[in-house]
Design a protein around this motif. Structure first.
Motif, PDB file in Angstrom:
ATOM      1  N   ASP A  61      61.330 -74.504  15.233  1.00 30.13           N
ATOM      2  CA  ASP A  61      61.581 -74.618  16.670  1.00 30.13           C
ATOM      3  C   ASP A  61      61.531 -73.259  17.358  1.00 30.13           C
ATOM      4  O   ASP A  61      61.045 -73.136  18.486  1.00 30.13           O
ATOM      5  CB  ASP A  61      62.944 -75.265  16.912  1.00 30.13           C
ATOM      6  CG  ASP A  61      62.920 -76.758  16.633  1.00 30.13           C
ATOM      7  OD1 ASP A  61      61.811 -77.313  16.599  1.00 30.13           O
ATOM      8  OD2 ASP A  61      63.994 -77.348  16.440  1.00 30.13           O
ATOM      9  N   ALA A  64      57.941 -72.349  17.892  1.00 28.99           N
ATOM     10  CA  ALA A  64      57.333 -73.149  18.957  1.00 28.99           C
ATOM     11  C   ALA A  64      57.798 -72.695  20.331  1.00 28.99           C
ATOM     12  O   ALA A  64      57.011 -72.623  21.282  1.00 28.99           O
ATOM     13  CB  ALA A  64      57.668 -74.628  18.740  1.00 28.99           C
ATOM     14  N   ALA A  68      55.455 -71.032  23.325  1.00 25.32           N
ATOM     15  CA  ALA A  68      55.423 -71.574  24.688  1.00 25.32           C
ATOM     16  C   ALA A  68      55.751 -70.502  25.724  1.00 25.32           C
ATOM     17  O   ALA A  68      55.132 -70.454  26.792  1.00 25.32           O
ATOM     18  CB  ALA A  68      56.393 -72.753  24.804  1.00 25.32           C
ATOM     19  N   GLN A  71      52.715 -68.285  26.226  1.00 24.94           N
ATOM     20  CA  GLN A  71      51.681 -68.947  27.024  1.00 24.94           C
ATOM     21  C   GLN A  71      52.037 -68.965  28.510  1.00 24.94           C
ATOM     22  O   GLN A  71      51.142 -68.943  29.355  1.00 24.94           O
ATOM     23  CB  GLN A  71      51.490 -70.374  26.518  1.00 24.94           C
ATOM     24  CG  GLN A  71      50.893 -70.455  25.122  1.00 24.94           C
ATOM     25  CD  GLN A  71      50.806 -71.879  24.614  1.00 24.94           C
ATOM     26  OE1 GLN A  71      51.283 -72.809  25.269  1.00 24.94           O
ATOM     27  NE2 GLN A  71      50.186 -72.062  23.448  1.00 24.94           N
ATOM     28  N   MET A  72      53.335 -69.003  28.824  1.00 29.02           N
ATOM     29  CA  MET A  72      53.769 -68.996  30.226  1.00 29.02           C
ATOM     30  C   MET A  72      53.981 -67.587  30.779  1.00 29.02           C
ATOM     31  O   MET A  72      54.413 -67.440  31.921  1.00 29.02           O
ATOM     32  CB  MET A  72      55.060 -69.803  30.364  1.00 29.02           C
ATOM     33  CG  MET A  72      54.888 -71.298  30.132  1.00 29.02           C
ATOM     34  SD  MET A  72      56.401 -72.270  30.436  1.00 29.02           S
ATOM     35  CE  MET A  72      57.389 -71.788  29.037  1.00 29.02           C
ATOM     36  N   ARG A  98      61.392 -76.958  31.662  1.00 33.79           N
ATOM     37  CA  ARG A  98      59.969 -76.932  31.339  1.00 33.79           C
ATOM     38  C   ARG A  98      59.730 -77.113  29.846  1.00 33.79           C
ATOM     39  O   ARG A  98      58.793 -77.804  29.435  1.00 33.79           O
ATOM     40  CB  ARG A  98      59.365 -75.618  31.826  1.00 33.79           C
ATOM     41  CG  ARG A  98      59.383 -75.475  33.347  1.00 33.79           C
ATOM     42  CD  ARG A  98      58.973 -74.086  33.806  1.00 33.79           C
ATOM     43  NE  ARG A  98      57.598 -73.784  33.449  1.00 33.79           N
ATOM     44  CZ  ARG A  98      56.999 -72.618  33.739  1.00 33.79           C
ATOM     45  NH1 ARG A  98      57.698 -71.665  34.371  1.00 33.79           N
ATOM     46  NH2 ARG A  98      55.758 -72.415  33.407  1.00 33.79           N
ATOM     47  N   LEU A  99      60.566 -76.506  29.025  1.00 32.20           N
ATOM     48  CA  LEU A  99      60.413 -76.684  27.578  1.00 32.20           C
ATOM     49  C   LEU A  99      60.853 -78.081  27.149  1.00 32.20           C
ATOM     50  O   LEU A  99      60.282 -78.644  26.196  1.00 32.20           O
ATOM     51  CB  LEU A  99      61.244 -75.628  26.835  1.00 32.20           C
ATOM     52  CG  LEU A  99      60.750 -74.177  26.982  1.00 32.20           C
ATOM     53  CD1 LEU A  99      61.719 -73.220  26.304  1.00 32.20           C
ATOM     54  CD2 LEU A  99      59.356 -74.014  26.393  1.00 32.20           C
ATOM     55  N   SER A 101      60.361 -80.756  28.827  1.00 31.57           N
ATOM     56  CA  SER A 101      59.230 -81.645  29.116  1.00 31.57           C
ATOM     57  C   SER A 101      58.187 -81.615  28.012  1.00 31.57           C
ATOM     58  O   SER A 101      57.424 -82.567  27.846  1.00 31.57           O
ATOM     59  CB  SER A 101      58.588 -81.252  30.449  1.00 31.57           C
ATOM     60  OG  SER A 101      58.039 -79.938  30.385  1.00 31.57           O
ATOM     61  N   GLN A 102      58.135 -80.521  27.236  1.00 30.69           N
ATOM     62  CA  GLN A 102      57.222 -80.409  26.110  1.00 30.69           C
ATOM     63  C   GLN A 102      57.856 -80.867  24.796  1.00 30.69           C
ATOM     64  O   GLN A 102      57.247 -80.748  23.737  1.00 30.69           O
ATOM     65  CB  GLN A 102      56.741 -78.963  25.963  1.00 30.69           C
ATOM     66  CG  GLN A 102      56.060 -78.412  27.202  1.00 30.69           C
ATOM     67  CD  GLN A 102      55.636 -76.958  27.033  1.00 30.69           C
ATOM     68  OE1 GLN A 102      55.633 -76.429  25.926  1.00 30.69           O
ATOM     69  NE2 GLN A 102      55.269 -76.323  28.127  1.00 30.69           N
ATOM     70  N   GLY A 103      59.106 -81.337  24.864  1.00 31.02           N
ATOM     71  CA  GLY A 103      59.772 -81.801  23.662  1.00 31.02           C
ATOM     72  C   GLY A 103      60.338 -80.690  22.806  1.00 31.02           C
ATOM     73  O   GLY A 103      60.496 -80.863  21.585  1.00 31.02           O
ATOM     74  N   LEU A 104      60.666 -79.538  23.415  1.00 30.01           N
ATOM     75  CA  LEU A 104      61.202 -78.402  22.668  1.00 30.01           C
ATOM     76  C   LEU A 104      62.636 -78.132  23.116  1.00 30.01           C
ATOM     77  O   LEU A 104      62.957 -78.224  24.305  1.00 30.01           O
ATOM     78  CB  LEU A 104      60.339 -77.151  22.909  1.00 30.01           C
ATOM     79  CG  LEU A 104      58.899 -77.232  22.411  1.00 30.01           C
ATOM     80  CD1 LEU A 104      58.144 -75.971  22.811  1.00 30.01           C
ATOM     81  CD2 LEU A 104      58.860 -77.399  20.900  1.00 30.01           C
ATOM     82  N   ARG A 106      62.742 -79.398  19.094  1.00 25.61           N
ATOM     83  CA  ARG A 106      62.723 -80.723  18.480  1.00 25.61           C
ATOM     84  C   ARG A 106      63.915 -80.966  17.579  1.00 25.61           C
ATOM     85  O   ARG A 106      64.168 -82.080  17.174  1.00 25.61           O
ATOM     86  CB  ARG A 106      61.437 -80.897  17.669  1.00 25.61           C
ATOM     87  CG  ARG A 106      60.176 -80.834  18.513  1.00 25.61           C
ATOM     88  CD  ARG A 106      58.952 -81.080  17.680  1.00 25.61           C
ATOM     89  NE  ARG A 106      57.743 -81.086  18.487  1.00 25.61           N
ATOM     90  CZ  ARG A 106      57.039 -80.006  18.781  1.00 25.61           C
ATOM     91  NH1 ARG A 106      57.442 -78.831  18.310  1.00 25.61           N
ATOM     92  NH2 ARG A 106      55.961 -80.080  19.516  1.00 25.61           N
TER      93      ARG A 106
END
Length: 546
Positions: A61, A64, A68, A71-72, A98-99, A101-104, A106
């Motif tokens: 996690d 990940a 993310a 990338q932002m 925002r994270l 919404s990406q499922g982070l 997990r």
């Protein structure tokens, strides 16, 4: 005539070139240090305040989340020791949404991907353990998808299968849920978790599933208690909606009469959530013949007799002709006709039977009734109406006629039904005004003011240090160095005359050293009047020595 900027810069460069190398090096080092310090202060003032975004993340996690953030284009830091990820304070909550919404993140639980890395030579016990771990991880992920749940842990107790019924044990499960601050699980959500877990494990019943929250409260006990009472969260919500609906209707119909805010209504509803279904069949008395409906009709006719043929024992007696006919004096009409035929005596010897059967439809009623769920059994309404307010005067109670009008309106708005036991109570009383004084938050406790003060103090500190370095350290230092470099050319440019005057002045001072203070002071004054420039240079030299 004022010098131009080019001339001032050239003079400054010339003076700097005339300095010794040690002085030049010291000036350059001081200037560089001051510039670096000022730049560092400005960078420190512009550096955002970092706060914790996530902590105690697993390696998967954490990687990940970091990917993310990269990338932002979000700056981040990794806290040493705790493994927490730090981001700018003003972006913490936005990044969490925002994270999410990406499922982070997990979660640290592993799912059925654990079965993808099966090793050669694994025993049956290891395969069973991996399968149980994967099943627990998948259930944890599914439970975490609920809105109030922040994290979840599932523990399954699956016994070994046995061929003997008496040694057979039922599986059980325990679920630990960590809820977000201010969120709770209602009874329906707890039941959903219980049934989901029980449906995912073979032979696991809902009674063997236990749900506990992070505070150690047993949630399944509340679910069982509610189920025993026959109520659930949806029924309670419906009850509250019904009560609020009727209260709003009463207030909306009475407010135009007594004024907005001068009426309060409370409704208590008694609802029947039991499901009832009945079937009845009833018969009415037989209707009149005109209203009867024929269902079936049956008619039977039967005729028995000789029909006018010869009858009796064959022989001479039966073959005798009939005797002479005698006409009575009062013969009924038509009697002679039968006698004339000679068969009238035998014609009446036959029998005839006729049967008619008619079946009519039965008059019956079949009624199938299903009672609605949540029907209103009884309503109790309490209404309080404020005194009529007049400007500058105390409130006055409403007249009896007005109170009767209000009561009638309340009855109509609630749908008053005396047969089901509805009650209405309308009271006219003066409302007690409660003055709510606004709570003034001190300036030093207001979060916005505190943040503004911290930022302003930081900027003022940086600006103050910068001014002090420039005007309090560098400028006096450069000024002193430039004075020393400019002093030598000034003395040399004075020429021999000023030097001779200075020597004569010093000799004169030496000669009159013993003449007294007044004579000495008079000589100095006379010399300063005649040679002001030389006197000024002498004073500067004295000050430089000290």
């Amino acid at each position: 005539m004022a010098a131009t900027p080019e001339q001032s810069f050239s003079n400054l460069a010339q003076r700097f070139n005339e300095l010794p190398n040690t002085r030049k090096f010291a000036i350059l080092v001081s200037l560089a240090a001051a510039i670096a310090l000022v730049v560092g202060l400005f960078l420190w003032a512009r550096t955002p305040d970092y706060r914790v975004l996530f902590s105690n993340l697993s390696e998967r996690d954490g990687g990940a989340v970091v990917t993310a953030l990269q990338q932002m284009n979000i700056p981040y830091k990794m806290a040493e020791g705790s493994g927490a990820i730090l981001v700018p304070a003003e972006q913490v909550y936005d990044l969490r949404f925002r994270l999410a919404s990406q499922g982070l993140p997990r979660g640290g639980a592993v799912g059925f991907e654990l079965m993808d890395n099966a090793k050669l030579g694994m025993t049956q016990f290891q395969e069973q353990v991996n399968y149980q771990r994967a099943l627990e991880g998948e259930l944890s992920r599914t439970i975490q998808s609920l809105a109030p749940v922040e994290s979840a842990r599932v523990h399954l107790a699956i016994p070994k299968p046995s061929v003997f019924i008496r040694d057979k044990q039922a599986p059980s499960a325990s679920v630990l849920v960590s809820l977000y601050p201010g969120r709770v699980l209602d009874v329906a959500q707890v039941n959903a978790i219980v049934h989901m877990v029980s449906s995912s494990v073979p032979e696991l019943t809902a009674d063997n599933v236990t749900v506990v929250d992070q505070a150690g409260r047993l949630l399944t006990a509340k679910s069982e208690a509610s189920s025993l009472k026959g109520l659930n969260a949806n029924q309670l919500d419906y009850l509250r909606e019904i009560e609020a609906y009727y209260a709003k209707r009463v207030e909306s119909i009475v407010s135009p009469i007594v004024g907005e805010g001068n009426v309060r209504a409370e409704v208590r509803a008694d609802l029947d959530f039991s499901e009832a279904e009945s079937t009845s069949e009833s018969y009415r008395p037989n209707p009149v013949p005109e209203q009867q409906a024929v269902r079936s009709r049956q008619s039977v006719q039967s005729v028995n007799g000789d029909g006018g043929q010869a009858a009796g024992i064959p022989g001479a007696l039966t073959n005798q002709p009939p005797g002479p006919a005698a006409a009575p004096l009062t013969a009924p009409p038509g009697a002679n006709a039968g006698a004339a035929t000679g068969q009238g005596q035998q014609a009446g010897t036959g029998s005839r039977r006729e049967e008619n059967t008619i079946n009519f439809e039965l008059d019956r009623t079949i009624r199938h009734v299903k009672e609605p769920l949540g029907r209103i059994k009884r309503l109790s309404v309490a209404v309080v109406v404020n005194y009529r307010q007049q400007p500058g005067q105390a409130g006055k109670p409403l007249a009896p006629e007005e109170m009767q009008q209000v009561t009638n309106l309340v009855r109509e708005a609630m749908g008053f039904n005396q047969e089901r036991g509805d009650t209405v109570n309308v009271v006219n009383a003066a409302f007690t005004e409660t003055k709510i004084e606004p709570v003034e938050i001190p300036l030093w406790k207001d979060p916005s003011n505190v943040a503004f003060a911290k930022e302003a103090l930081k900027n003022l500190l940086v600006i103050g240090l910068a001014f002090y370095l420039v005007f309090g350290v560098l400028r006096p230092l450069l000024k002193d160095w430039m004075k020393e470099t400019a002093k030598k050319p000034a003395l040399e440019a004075a020429g021999g005359q000023e030097a001779d005057l200075l020597a004569a002045f010093e000799a004169k001072l030496a000669e009159k050293e013993l003449a007294g203070y007044d004579a000495h002071l008079a000589s100095v004054r006379e010399f300063a009047k005649q040679n002001p420039k030389a006197a000024a240079d002498i004073i500067k030299e004295w000050m430089a020595k000290e």
